[in-house]
Enzyme design. Structure first.
Site, PDB file in Angstrom:
ATOM      1  N   ASP A  14       0.886  -1.168   0.000  1.00 52.56           N
ATOM      2  CA  ASP A  14       0.000   0.000   0.000  1.00 52.56           C
ATOM      3  C   ASP A  14       0.920   1.212   0.000  1.00 52.56           C
ATOM      4  OD1 ASP A  14      -1.604   2.136   0.616  1.00 52.56           O
ATOM      5  OD2 ASP A  14      -2.392   1.321   2.492  1.00 52.56           O
ATOM      6  N   LYS A  76       3.019  11.511  -3.547  1.00 51.11           N
ATOM      7  CA  LYS A  76       2.063  10.696  -4.306  1.00 51.11           C
ATOM      8  C   LYS A  76       1.075  11.609  -5.050  1.00 51.11           C
ATOM      9  CE  LYS A  76      -1.464   7.130  -3.546  1.00 51.11           C
ATOM     10  NZ  LYS A  76      -1.941   6.151  -2.559  1.00 51.11           N
ATOM     11  N   GLU A 153      -7.083   0.644  -4.418  1.00 49.54           N
ATOM     12  CA  GLU A 153      -7.046   0.520  -2.952  1.00 49.54           C
ATOM     13  C   GLU A 153      -8.356  -0.022  -2.378  1.00 49.54           C
ATOM     14  OE1 GLU A 153      -5.772   4.409  -1.822  1.00 49.54           O
ATOM     15  OE2 GLU A 153      -3.754   4.059  -2.610  1.00 49.54           O
ATOM     16  N   ASP A 176     -12.904   4.830   1.652  1.00 50.46           N
ATOM     17  CA  ASP A 176     -11.467   4.840   1.928  1.00 50.46           C
ATOM     18  C   ASP A 176     -10.977   6.286   1.939  1.00 50.46           C
ATOM     19  OD1 ASP A 176      -8.745   4.650   2.008  1.00 50.46           O
ATOM     20  OD2 ASP A 176      -8.549   3.299   0.306  1.00 50.46           O
TER      21      ASP A 176
END
Ligand code: AMP
Length: 579
Positions: A14, A76, A153, A176
């Site tokens: 992850d 990211k 994810e 999420d």
């Protein structure tokens, strides 16, 4: 692990905006693996030591807080762009920084498993587009990892959950909310088959927005009292935002907390102290507009799945930010039921990636699981439309619709627009808007050598193939001749060529890494240094003594004492931080 001795597992990684984790399937159970500090969450942060060694993780994060120019965090968010960060006088692409994190996780897994590892499944937000997925895959290659699969994810979280619930029939919504992104996925689990029905999200919404909103609120209050706008003082603002992350976390557990920031440095050289009490109610008011943004993708995902909130059997919360009571309350109000927290919210994604890795690796423990995913975006090309006697350019013509089950492949036929046209310029877009300029341009392909023919008789078939990684392949065939042409793909921002990947791999491999066994000491000192600036009075003196103690023990090279002194320092840092 099944497969017998010598069988190398495929890691599940992850790669998060704020934290990253690595997991693997062991004896049929997904398990997260610890890093060199014995912790499972590794901050996605990179910095350099004074000696020019690369630091990844908690020490790098602490350094970046003290001096935002010395370390890189949240890169990211830049994936798929060509934005570079300057560290130690050198520019680093988002892929390179991500590769340094992936490399660090790879070494941690190798140390935990006692064998070299080459393959991984890496997760990305479902909302990541083509460019960001390609960049993630390239980051893996730069780190020397073969990325066997990129999975979404929330799909990973669903997979970890589905492993638990494979005997039941359920409709699940996965929310999420991480540090920098938000994804909503609606799925159905029937006898081990996990079918994703829709996914929606916001690539720029996460815990950090709550931190910023709270920091703004505090800065406003401070300005009213002291007449200084902290937002205009970079170093002070960075410390305030970081401190607000801590305040936010504390307000998840208690109703009130105190925020003290002594010696905030202003650009003028002046220093000011901030000291105030905050209640959860007050913070939640500051968060109301961020919370409102969280509702949007939930509504969208339900609409795309043609469902209403009452049709959902379970709501699964993943991502650190779902620990916030206001997020859980909003979900409970929207769905009319309490959310589930069967899996640790920060670990669910990595655990699911490990399950997917085991499925790819043919592990028998997961052979009855099947997962199907959907395309998160509509993909298409730019065309021209006729409106009366006028031509309108830049009209989006979808080829693959959002929500289509992947992998999938579709063909559309397009006619040329002028007689004896010898070349076609194919512009590929991703998005949901009718006009191309409102969507994201993925690339431009030039197709040359069309046989001469009048426009009415000339056509090409454009085939789009969306693979399981959510990555697009484009193929063009001239209808008249049946010839498939290879294209020239124009360079896109943020996209690396194979030669550039190899070059980056060599450059990253040549960097000197901070020794793994020195990390516990370096991290303890970096965390203590970052905390030191926040303290005053007796606690500050106590911390200074503990820092000096560890430095002395390190100089004297007394291994037994070093560990003892370090643990005392760590305990002190934890105690002061959680006050
Ligand atoms: P993730 O990317 O899923 O690891 O989520 C990280 C985000 O979760 C960061 O923005 C954290 O500030 C946030 N977070 C973690 N724990 C808590 C907590 N107890 N309360 C509020 N936010 C949290």
């Amino acid at each position: 692990m099944s497969g017998g001795p010598g069988h190398k597992p495929i890691l599940g990684i992850d790669l998060g905006t704020t934290y990253s984790l690595v997991a693997v399937l062991r004896d049929g159970r997904p398990t997260v693996l610890p890093n060199a500090l014995g912790e499972v969450l590794t901050p996605s942060a990179v910095s350099f030591t004074g000696a020019g060694e690369v630091l990844v993780g908690a020490a790098a994060k602490a350094q970046a807080v003290l001096d935002p120019t010395s370390g890189a965090v949240a890169f990211k968010r830049d994936m798929g762009t060509d934005r570079q960060r300057i560290l130690s006088g050198r520019g680093f692409t988002p892929q390179e920084l991500s590769a340094l994190v992936l490399g660090s996780l790879k070494r941690d897994a190798e140390a935990a498993l006692g064998m070299p590892i080459e393959e991984a499944v890496v997760t990305v937000p479902a909302y990541f587009g083509d460019l960001q997925r390609q960049a993630t895959r390239d980051a893996g290659a730069i780190a020397g990892l073969k990325v066997e699969r990129i999975i979404n994810e929330p799909t990973a979280a669903a997979l970890a959950y589905g492993l638990h619930e494979r005997g039941r029939e359920l409709r699940v919504a996965v929310l999420d909310l991480g540090g920098g992104t938000f994804d909503v996925t609606v799925l159905e689990i029937i006898e081990g088959v996990i079918e994703i029905q829709s996914s929606a999200g916001d690539a720029r919404l996460g815990g950090e927005d709550f931190d910023t909103a709270l920091a703004r609120h505090v800065a406003r209050a401070f300005r009213e009292k002291q007449g200084v706008n902290l937002e205009e003082h970079a170093a002070a603002w960075s410390r305030l935002r970081e401190a607000c992350e801590g305040v936010k976390r504390r307000l998840s557990a208690s109703e009130r907390t105190r925020l003290v920031l002594p010696e905030l440095p202003l650009e003028t050289g002046r220093r000011l102290t901030l000291d105030l009490e905050l209640s959860r109610d007050e913070a939640e008011q500051a968060w109301s507009s961020v919370l409102e943004r969280v509702r949007g993708p939930i509504r969208q995902a339900l609409k795309d799945a043609s469902l209403q909130s009452k049709d959902i059997d379970e709501v699964l919360l993943v991502g650190g930010s779902t620990r916030m009571p206001c997020v859980a309350a909003m979900s409970a109000e929207l769905f009319g039921r309490l959310p589930l927290r069967k899996l640790p919210p920060d670990e669910a994604v990595a655990l699911g990636a490990a399950v997917q890795g085991a499925m790819k690796g043919g592990d028998r423990a997961v052979e009855d699981l099947i997962v199907t995913d959907v395309a998160p975006f509509t993909l298409g090309v730019a065309t021209m439309a006729q409106a009366g006697r006028q031509h309108v350019t830049g009209v989006f013509s979808p080829i693959l619709e959002r929500g289509t089950v992947i992998p999938t492949s579709r063909v559309e036929r397009y006619a040329t627009s002028s007689d004896f046209q010898r070349e076609i310029r194919l512009e590929v877009y991703q998005g949901e808007h009718a006009r191309c300029e409102d969507n994201v341009k993925l690339g431009e392909y030039r197709f040359q050598g069309l046989p001469p023919a009048p426009a009415s008789e000339q056509a090409v078939d454009v085939r789009f193939t969306y693979d399981l990684n959510g990555i697009l392949e484009v193929e063009v065939t001239v209808v008249a001749t049946g010839r498939k042409e290879a294209f020239v793909i124009e360079q896109r921002p943020g996209r690396l060529t194979p030669a550039q990947i190899e070059d980056a791999r060599q450059r990253m491999a040549a960097l000197k890494l901070h020794p793994r066994d020195a990390l516990p000491n370096t991290t303890a000192l970096a965390r203590a240094d970052a905390l030191f600036v926040e303290l005053t009075g007796a606690p500050r003196e106590e911390l200074a003594a503990a820092i000096a103690g560890l430095r002395l023990a390190l100089e004297a090279q007394e291994p037994g004492r070093i560990a003892e002194v370090r643990e005392r320092l760590n305990a002190l840092v934890r105690a002061f931080r959680d006050r």
